[in-house]
Scaffold this active site. Structure first.
Site, PDB file in Angstrom:
ATOM      1  NE  ARG A  48      -1.946   0.562   3.163  1.00 35.55           N
ATOM      2  CZ  ARG A  48      -2.029   1.451   4.153  1.00 35.55           C
ATOM      3  NH1 ARG A  48      -1.499   2.535   4.208  1.00 35.55           N
ATOM      4  NH2 ARG A  48      -1.854   0.797   6.036  1.00 35.55           N
ATOM      5  CE1 TYR A 101     -16.652   9.748 -16.026  1.00 41.31           C
ATOM      6  CE2 TYR A 101     -15.630   9.955 -14.472  1.00 41.31           C
ATOM      7  CZ  TYR A 101     -16.674   9.498 -15.217  1.00 41.31           C
ATOM      8  OH  TYR A 101     -17.111   7.932 -14.850  1.00 41.31           O
ATOM      9  CG  ASP A 173      -9.514  14.940 -15.965  1.00 35.91           C
ATOM     10  OD1 ASP A 173      -8.812  14.316 -17.165  1.00 35.91           O
ATOM     11  OD2 ASP A 173     -10.550  14.338 -16.278  1.00 35.91           O
ATOM     12  CE  LYS A 198     -11.885   6.526 -19.773  1.00 41.70           C
ATOM     13  NZ  LYS A 198     -12.042   6.611 -17.984  1.00 41.70           N
TER      14      LYS A 198
END
Length: 401
Positions: A48, A101, A173, A198
Site C-alpha cells: 500500500r 467528465y 484533467d 484510457k
C-alpha cells in the site's frame, strides 16, 4: 532531457539487475521482508505504501508530464478523490469547468459536498467567467481540456495566470490530451490528473488513475507530500498487475496517439461534410472555436470527436447500429468506441443546467484502418436517417390524431 518516446520506454523502467530481464518483473507481493525492525530493503515495507512495479510506473508518468512526483491509484475517480482530500479543507470552494467528465462533477457535488466543499461551474473558454466565479474561499480551479464530451479548449496559460494571481491551485484533467499532446504543468498548472484506464493503458484491459504534481507548496506542505500521504493513508492504490499494464501501455503512447489523431482528423472532416450531421465537435477542424488555441498548446488534436445528429432518435440509432464503433462508456483504447453521453457517462447531469444534448454522440477513434471506420459510420448514418424519419412520422401521426 530525452525525447518523449525515449522517456516513455526507459523512465522508471529499470532492468532486473539479477537476471538481466529487459522488462522489470511484476512485484506481485503484499509485503516485504525486513532485515531488522523497521530496517527496510530499498524502502519497501508494504505494497500500500510502496511497490517497485507501481513506483516505476509513477516515475515513468511523472517524467512524461514534467512533474516533481507521480502517484498511481485504483481508478481515475480514486485519483481525483485523493487529490481533493489532500489539498482541500471543509468550507473551501472550487471553480469547475462546466463541460467535463460527469463522474468528476458527481464526486465533487455529491460526495465532497457533504463535507462542506462547494463548487461553481463555468464556461472553460471564458476567462472572465472564471474570474467572476472566484470567491474569498476559492481554493482550487479545475479544468478538463479538451473537455468531455463537447471538446472545448481552455486557455491553460490564462487559467494558470488567474490561479497565480489569486493564490489558488490549478488542476488539469489531461486524460483526453495525454502528456504526448500537452503538458499542463509547463503552462503553470499545479497538478494533473488522468484516468490511466484510457489512453495511457491504451488497450481497455486495465483500470487506473494518476496524479502528477509540480514542485509547489500548498498550505505549508509540498503537493508531493500531501498527495503521497493521502495515497498511503487512504489506500486507494493501483495493484502491481494494473501498474504493470499501465506502464506497458505508456511505452507506446506516442505512437498510438499519432494514429488516433490522424484517423480522428480524417473522420471529423468526412463527417463535417455529411448532410445527416448537424455539427461536429473536433478541435482539429478550422471551424472549431478553439482550433487556433489547440494548435498552439497541443502537439495534435486528439482521438476523440463528438457529433450532433438530427434528433435523439437518430443519435440513439447511430450509437447502436455500428460494428467497429462498439457501444461503451470508455475511450482511448486501440479499438473504436461510441458513447451516448447523456445517458451513459453524464447521466448524473440530467435535469441540471449541465445536461448533455439528447442528439449528441461521442466517438473514441481507434487505430483501425480509416476506410473501414468510414464504412462503419456510413452504416450508422443510414440507421440514424431511418430512425429520424420514423420518429418524425410518428410525431406527425400523434399531432393529427
Amino acid at each position: 532531457m530525452s525525447g518523449f518516446n525515449t522517456l516513455a520506454v526507459h523512465a522508471g523502467q529499470h532492468k532486473d539487475p539479477h537476471t538481466g530481464a529487459v522488462i522489470p518483473p511484476i512485484y506481485q507481493t503484499s509485503t516485504f521482508i525486513q532485515d531488522g525492525i523497521n530496517v527496510l530493503r530499498a524502502g519497501h515495507e508494504y505494497s500500500r505504501g510502496s511497490n517497485p512495479t507501481r513506483n516505476g510506473f509513477e516515475s515513468q508518468l511523472a517524467a512524461l508530464e514534467g512533474g516533481a512526483a507521480g502517484f498511481s491509484f485504483a481508478s481515475g475517480i480514486a485519483a481525483e478523490d485523493a487529490l481533493l482530500r489532500a489539498v482541500l479543507e471543509p468550507g473551501d470552494h472550487i471553480v469547475l469547468g462546466a463541460d467535463g467528465y460527469g463522474g468528476t462533477n458527481r464526486l465533487i457535488s455529491k460526495l465532497h459536498g457533504k463535507w462542506g466543499i462547494s463548487s461553481s461551474a463555468v464556461d472553460i473558454t471564458n476567462l472572465d467567467a472564471v474570474r467572476a466565479a472566484l470567491r474569498p474561499n476559492t481554493a482550487l480551479l479545475w479544468v478538463e481540456t479538451p473537455s468531455n464530451p463537447l471538446l472545448g479548449i481552455a486557455d491553460l496559460a490564462g487559467w494558470a495566470a488567474i490561479a497565480a494571481e489569486h493564490g489558488v491551485l490549478l488542476v488539469v484533467d489531461n486524460t483526453f490530451a495525454t502528456p504526448y499532446l500537452q503538458r499542463p504543468l509547463d503552462f503553470g498548472a499545479h497538478a494533473v490528473v488522468h484516468s490511466t484506464t484510457k489512453y495511457i493503458g491504451g488497450h481497455s484491459d486495465v483500470l487506473g488513475g494518476a496524479v502528477i504534481v509540480a514542485d509547489h507548496l500548498h498550505r505549508g506542505q509540498s503537493l508531493a507530500e500531501a498527495v503521497g500521504y493521502q495515497q498511503f493513508a487512504g489506500g486507494a492504490v493501483s495493484g502491481p498487475q494494473d501498474s504493470y499494464l499501465a506502464a506497458r501501455g505508456l511505452k507506446t503512447l506516442g505512437l498510438r496517439m499519432e494514429r488516433h489523431c490522424a484517423t480522428a482528423s480524417t473522420l471529423a472532416r468526412w463527417l463535417d461534410d455529411r448532410p445527416e450531421v448537424a455539427r461536429v465537435y473536433y478541435p482539429g477542424l478550422e471551424s472549431h472555436p478553439g482550433h487556433e488555441l489547440a494548435a498552439r498548446q497541443q502537439r495534435g488534436f486528439g482521438g476523440i470527436l463528438s457529433l450532433q445528429l438530427a434528433d435523439e432518435a437518430a443519435a440513439r440509432a447511430f450509437a447502436e447500429s455500428m460494428e467497429y464503433f462498439q457501444l461503451s462508456v470508455s475511450l482511448g483504447g486501440v479499438e473504436s468506441l461510441v458513447c451516448y453521453p447523456r445517458e451513459m457517462t453524464h447521466a448524473s447531469l440530467i435535469g441540471t443546467p449541465l445536461e448533455i444534448p439528447a442528439n449528441l454522440v461521442r466517438l473514441s477513434v481507434g487505430i483501425e484502418e480509416p476506410e473501414d471506420l468510414i464504412a462503419d459510420l456510413e452504416r450508422g448514418l443510414a440507421a440514424a436517417a431511418k430512425a429520424s424519419e420514423a420518429d418524425s412520422i410518428q410525431h406527425r401521426s400523434l399531432a393529427t390524431a
